[in-house]
Design a protein around this motif. Structure first.
Motif, mmCIF file in Angstrom:
data_model
loop_
_atom_site.group_PDB
_atom_site.id
_atom_site.type_symbol
_atom_site.label_atom_id
_atom_site.label_comp_id
_atom_site.label_asym_id
_atom_site.label_seq_id
_atom_site.Cartn_x
_atom_site.Cartn_y
_atom_site.Cartn_z
ATOM 1 N N PRO A 65 62.691 49.566 5.113
ATOM 2 C CA PRO A 65 62.266 50.394 6.250
ATOM 3 C C PRO A 65 62.926 51.758 6.226
ATOM 4 N N GLY A 66 62.126 52.782 6.481
ATOM 5 C CA GLY A 66 62.648 54.139 6.513
ATOM 6 C C GLY A 66 62.484 54.909 5.227
ATOM 7 N N ILE A 67 61.963 54.266 4.169
ATOM 8 C CA ILE A 67 61.703 54.979 2.917
ATOM 9 C C ILE A 67 60.627 56.036 3.170
ATOM 10 N N SER A 68 60.854 57.249 2.692
ATOM 11 C CA SER A 68 59.915 58.354 2.921
ATOM 12 C C SER A 68 59.417 58.902 1.585
ATOM 13 N N GLN A 69 58.173 59.312 1.564
ATOM 14 C CA GLN A 69 57.558 59.880 0.365
ATOM 15 C C GLN A 69 56.568 60.964 0.769
ATOM 16 N N GLN A 70 56.557 62.044 0.041
ATOM 17 C CA GLN A 70 55.561 63.094 0.238
ATOM 18 C C GLN A 70 54.665 63.153 -0.987
ATOM 19 N N VAL A 71 53.358 63.084 -0.753
ATOM 20 C CA VAL A 71 52.386 63.090 -1.836
ATOM 21 C C VAL A 71 51.095 63.719 -1.310
ATOM 22 N N THR A 72 50.281 64.214 -2.216
ATOM 23 C CA THR A 72 49.029 64.858 -1.829
ATOM 24 C C THR A 72 47.856 64.058 -2.384
ATOM 25 N N LEU A 73 46.892 63.774 -1.517
ATOM 26 C CA LEU A 73 45.672 63.063 -1.884
ATOM 27 C C LEU A 73 44.505 64.042 -1.891
ATOM 28 N N THR A 74 43.780 64.099 -3.005
ATOM 29 C CA THR A 74 42.581 64.927 -3.105
ATOM 30 C C THR A 74 41.400 64.042 -3.473
ATOM 31 N N VAL A 172 41.688 53.859 -0.822
ATOM 32 C CA VAL A 172 42.047 52.448 -0.670
ATOM 33 C C VAL A 172 41.363 51.600 -1.738
ATOM 34 N N TYR A 173 40.066 51.844 -1.968
ATOM 35 C CA TYR A 173 39.344 51.005 -2.918
ATOM 36 C C TYR A 173 39.625 51.376 -4.369
ATOM 37 N N GLN A 174 40.415 52.422 -4.598
ATOM 38 C CA GLN A 174 40.901 52.709 -5.948
ATOM 39 C C GLN A 174 42.410 52.488 -6.041
ATOM 40 N N SER A 175 42.966 51.728 -5.115
ATOM 41 C CA SER A 175 44.392 51.407 -5.157
ATOM 42 C C SER A 175 44.631 50.200 -6.067
ATOM 43 N N ILE A 176 45.900 49.883 -6.290
ATOM 44 C CA ILE A 176 46.272 48.858 -7.271
ATOM 45 C C ILE A 176 46.905 47.661 -6.576
ATOM 46 N N ALA A 177 46.459 46.470 -6.951
ATOM 47 C CA ALA A 177 47.129 45.231 -6.552
ATOM 48 C C ALA A 177 47.755 44.618 -7.789
ATOM 49 N N PHE A 178 48.935 44.036 -7.626
ATOM 50 C CA PHE A 178 49.663 43.467 -8.752
ATOM 51 C C PHE A 178 49.400 41.961 -8.854
ATOM 52 N N PRO A 179 49.561 41.405 -10.037
ATOM 53 C CA PRO A 179 49.399 39.951 -10.175
ATOM 54 C C PRO A 179 50.601 39.205 -9.609
ATOM 55 N N ALA A 180 50.395 37.953 -9.277
ATOM 56 C CA ALA A 180 51.499 37.134 -8.776
ATOM 57 C C ALA A 180 52.465 36.756 -9.888
ATOM 58 N N GLU A 181 51.969 36.662 -11.118
ATOM 59 C CA GLU A 181 52.788 36.219 -12.238
ATOM 60 C C GLU A 181 53.658 37.353 -12.781
ATOM 61 N N ALA A 182 54.723 36.976 -13.477
ATOM 62 C CA ALA A 182 55.571 37.964 -14.155
ATOM 63 C C ALA A 182 54.816 38.537 -15.353
ATOM 64 N N VAL A 183 54.932 39.856 -15.544
ATOM 65 C CA VAL A 183 54.232 40.520 -16.642
ATOM 66 C C VAL A 183 55.156 41.540 -17.294
ATOM 67 N N ALA A 255 50.402 56.571 -11.872
ATOM 68 C CA ALA A 255 51.848 56.375 -11.987
ATOM 69 C C ALA A 255 52.363 55.834 -10.655
ATOM 70 N N VAL A 256 53.140 54.763 -10.721
ATOM 71 C CA VAL A 256 53.625 54.066 -9.528
ATOM 72 C C VAL A 256 55.139 53.930 -9.612
ATOM 73 N N ASP A 257 55.809 54.197 -8.504
ATOM 74 C CA ASP A 257 57.225 53.899 -8.349
ATOM 75 C C ASP A 257 57.320 52.746 -7.355
ATOM 76 N N PRO A 263 51.038 55.861 -4.677
ATOM 77 C CA PRO A 263 51.121 56.336 -6.058
ATOM 78 C C PRO A 263 51.822 57.687 -6.140
ATOM 79 N N VAL A 264 52.536 57.905 -7.226
ATOM 80 C CA VAL A 264 53.249 59.163 -7.427
ATOM 81 C C VAL A 264 52.307 60.230 -7.962
ATOM 82 N N SER A 265 51.448 59.844 -8.891
ATOM 83 C CA SER A 265 50.492 60.775 -9.476
ATOM 84 C C SER A 265 49.378 59.976 -10.125
#
Length: 297
Positions: A65-74, A172-183, A255-257, A263-265
């Motif tokens: 909680p409290g993590i902040s990020q600035q990013v631009t969406l086009t 939203v519909y171009q966002s990423i979901a991760f798998p449950a398994e380790a990769v 690119a994801v952090d 997303p970062v970029s």
């Protein structure tokens, strides 16, 4: 034909991603206007095709909680439309750029909209009062967005609100979901998600983890959309069209952090061609569409 053309022109902004938009020509105030509107997002199903190289570990966002990020969406949505043998028309809405400040909280992520810009002067003017609007997103433990909540500033017009809603839906519909398994690096998984709307779609995104440095990930995307129905139900009960053919495909790199909520970029572009026919009049509609979602500093 005139009624059909007017209906399709008014609805063209929303047809490719399944979200229904409200235009000024409707003459009515949208439900929840200037109030928080919660829009559920269809659930995703992830399937690992290849777990990748060792070492492997689960991909999970660590959002204190409290993590902040600035990013631009086009977002840029391009539509060209032709009815029968009439000249092709460009009915594209203006692209918009949205500076965002994201803050993580116990109940999800809250986004604050900054000074939204557009190359179209009329749209830029309409969007100016939206500065300070809030957007909330609910995120599952694997990173999938499960709800989108819009809280526009009271002075935001319905045209500006519709433009913002469209942009966030595209993101939203171009966002990423991760798998449950380790990769590990080289892992490939699919994300299957229904996209509800007048043309219900099945969207399958193939994700490839091409690089990882700690919590910094680079993921390549391959997106395919196919209709789940053979008809397009026009808005406002204006009838339906037969879907003659429908091909939508796209690619991108994000690119994801894992320590940050957005997303970062990166850029994802989805496009293709669609053909519809009115069974009552034999009118044929052809559309060429391209949607680009870009994240950056």
């Amino acid at each position: 034909m005139l009624v059909l053309a007017m209906t399709l022109t008014a609805f063209g902004v929303g047809c490719s991603d399944g979200s229904e938009t409200i235009t000024e020509s409707d003459g009515t105030e949208p439900v929840g206007f200037n109030k928080e509107v919660t829009m559920p997002i269809e659930a995703v199903t992830t399937t690992v095709i290849s777990p990748g190289a060792e070492p492997r570990s689960p991909l999970r966002r660590t959002l204190e909680p409290g993590i902040s990020q600035q990013v631009t969406l086009t977002t840029d949505h391009h539509i060209e439309q032709q009815i029968n043998q009439q000249p092709q028309r460009d009915i594209s809405p203006p692209s918009i750029t949205i500076p965002l400040t994201a803050r993580s909280g116990a109940d999800g992520v809250e986004l604050t909209v900054g000074n939204v810009t557009s190359p179209d002067p009329a749209m830029a003017k309409a969007l100016a009062p939206a500065d300070g609007s809030r957007v909330g997103i609910d995120v599952s433990d694997v990173g999938a967005i499960t709800a989108l909540k819009l809280s526009p500033k009271p002075s935001t017009s319905d045209a500006a609100r519709a433009a913002l809603e469209q942009s966030f839906y595209q993101a939203v519909y171009q966002s990423i979901a991760f798998p449950a398994e380790a990769v590990g690096v080289g892992a490939v998984w699919t994300v299957r998600q229904p996209v509800s709307g007048s043309v219900p779609l099945e969207q399958v995104t193939t994700c490839t983890l091409t690089a990882r440095d700690g919590n910094d990930l680079t993921i390549e995307l391959n997106v395919v959309q196919t209709p789940k129905s053979t008809v397009w139900h026009l808005p406002n009960e204006a009838g339906q069209l037969e879907i003659v053919d429908y091909l939508m495909h796209g690619t991108g790199t994000i690119a994801v952090d894992l320590d940050l909520p957005l997303p970062v970029s990166g850029t994802v572009e989805v496009g293709g061609n669609q053909t519809y026919r009115d069974p009552r009049s034999a009118v044929t509609l052809r559309q060429s569409l391209r949607t680009e979602v870009q994240w950056g500093a």
